[in-house]
Write an enzyme that holds these catalytic residues in place. Structure first.
Site, mmCIF file in Angstrom:
data_model
loop_
_atom_site.group_PDB
_atom_site.id
_atom_site.type_symbol
_atom_site.label_atom_id
_atom_site.label_comp_id
_atom_site.label_asym_id
_atom_site.label_seq_id
_atom_site.Cartn_x
_atom_site.Cartn_y
_atom_site.Cartn_z
ATOM 1 N N CYS A 91 -49.157 -7.166 -26.321
ATOM 2 C CA CYS A 91 -49.450 -7.720 -27.651
ATOM 3 C C CYS A 91 -48.442 -8.813 -28.005
ATOM 4 O O CYS A 91 -48.793 -9.867 -28.541
ATOM 5 C CB CYS A 91 -49.417 -6.622 -28.713
ATOM 6 S SG CYS A 91 -50.583 -5.265 -28.440
ATOM 7 N N CYS A 129 -45.775 -2.990 -28.367
ATOM 8 C CA CYS A 129 -46.739 -3.240 -27.299
ATOM 9 C C CYS A 129 -46.375 -4.533 -26.590
ATOM 10 O O CYS A 129 -46.465 -5.617 -27.182
ATOM 11 C CB CYS A 129 -48.149 -3.322 -27.895
ATOM 12 S SG CYS A 129 -49.379 -4.030 -26.794
#
Length: 303
Positions: A223, A220
Site C-alpha cells: 500500500c 501495509c
C-alpha cells in the site's frame, strides 16, 4: 533489497549482526471475490511482506547525524531528552512527526540521514526529529522507553501516538512512508467511514467522473509502495478521475466496508462510476494500475 543490516544501538556493530524490519499485521479473514490482481499484494491474513528494491534519490549535502547541522538541515530538530521529545510531539498536534533514531557509530544512519533532510525541505506539513541514541544517558533512556534497540530506526507519530515504525529501510521506503502517513494536502480524498464513501459516490454520480477508491491497511508495505503513484495520478487525471483512500483498519466502520466489498487483499482499488462498482484491481503494480484506470475510462489497453 531496500533494507540493509541495522546496527546495535549502544555498541559498535559486529559483522555477524543484522536486523529485519519489524512490521506488525492485523489479520482479517474475509470472503474471496474475483478481480484483476497482481502478485505484489498482501492478503489480509498473510505474513509480513518482502521489501522492495530502492530507486535513486538526490543526495543532500548535509551534516551526518551527531555532527553540527548545516543550514539545509535546519528543519530536522535534534532532541536530547525525553522531555524535549514529548514537548516536540505535543507541539506538532495532529501533524505527522517522523523520528530517526541514530547512533554516531552507525554507517547506515549516516547514509539515510541526507534523504530525511531532503524530505524535510519538501514536506512542510511534517515535523522531523533526530535522536542520537548514544549521545547521553538521557537519549538512551528515551530509546529504552520507545523500545528502540537498533538503528537506524524510524518511528511515525500523530497526536502524540506512535502509528508506525520501520527499521533498516531505504530512501524509497522512507519517502513512501512519509507520503502515506502524512498526506494531508494532495488531491486524494481521505475517507474515514462507510458514510464518507457513500457521500463521495453521491457527489460524483452526475458528473461522469470515474471514482478510484484505494483500500489498504495502515501497516501495509505494498500500500505504501503504490501510494506515490496514486498521488501523481490524482494530479494528472484531476479532470476525469477522482481518487480516494481508506485504511480498513482505521475503525470498525471502515472494516465493515471492506467486508461488504469482499476485500480480502490489499491494496485493492475499486472503480466506481455513476454510483456503481464497475470493477477492481488488486495489487501495487504501477503500470497495471494505470492500465486498469484507462480501461475503465474506455481506453483500449493490451497487456
Amino acid at each position: 533489497m531496500a533494507s540493509t543490516a541495522a546496527n546495535i544501538l549502544f555498541r559498535p556493530p559486529h559483522p555477524s549482526l543484522s536486523s529485519n524490519p519489524i512490521i506488525t499485521s492485523s489479520p482479517y479473514f474475509l470472503h474471496t471475490t474475483p478481480s484483476s490482481r497482481s502478485p505484489d499484494c498482501r492478503p489480509l491474513s498473510s505474513s509480513p511482506w518482502k521489501r522492495e528494491r530502492s530507486f535513486p534519490v538526490s543526495r543532500a549535502t548535509t551534516a551526518s547525524p551527531g555532527t553540527t547541522a548545516k543550514p539545509m538541515d535546519e528543519r530536522v530538530k535534534k532532541v536530547h531528552s525525553t522531555e524535549e521529545f514529548d514537548e516536540a510531539l505535543k507541539a506538532a498536534k495532529n501533524r505527522l512527526v517522523v523520528v530517526e533514531y541514530a547512533a554516531s557509530h552507525s554507517a547506515n544512519s549516516k547514509k539515510i540521514y541526507p534523504f530525511m533532510v531532503d524530505l524535510s525541505r519538501t514536506c512542510g506539513d511534517v515535523d522531523f526529529l533526530l535522536v542520537m541514541g548514544d549521545e547521553s544517558e538521557k537519549t538512551r533512556e528515551l530509546c529504552r522507553r520507545e523500545k528502540v534497540d537498533k538503528v537506524p530506526h524510524f518511528s511515525f507519530y500523530k497526536s502524540m501516538e506512535k502509528i508506525h515504525e520501520e527499521e533498516a529501510i531505504g530512501p524509497d521506503r522512507l519517502m513512501g512512508d512519509v507520503l502515506y502517513y502524512g498526506d494531508n494536502h494532495s488531491a486524494v480524498e481521505q475517507l474515514h467511514s462507510r458514510e464518507d464513501v457513500e457521500k463521495l459516490i453521491d457527489t460524483h454520480k452526475a458528473d461522469g467522473k470515474l471514482l478510484v477508491l484505494d483500500v489498504g491497511l495502515k501497516h501495509c508495505g505494498p500500500c505504501v509502495k503504490v501510494y506515490p503513484t496514486v498521488i501523481k495520478l490524482s494530479r494528472q487525471m484531476a479532470d476525469t478521475v477522482v481518487f480516494a483512500r481508506m485504511n480498513g483498519d482505521e475503525n470498525e466502520s471502515c472494516m465493515n466496508f471492506l467486508r461488504a466489498m469482499d476485500v480480502v487483499e490489499v491494496p485493492t482499488f475499486l472503480f466506481i462510476r455513476d454510483g456503481e462498482i464497475c470493477g477492481r484491481y488488486v495489487g501495487s503494480g504501477k503500470g497495471e494500475l494505470i492500465g486498469e484506470i484507462l480501461r475503465y475510462q474506455g481506453v483500449r489497453v493490451t497487456y
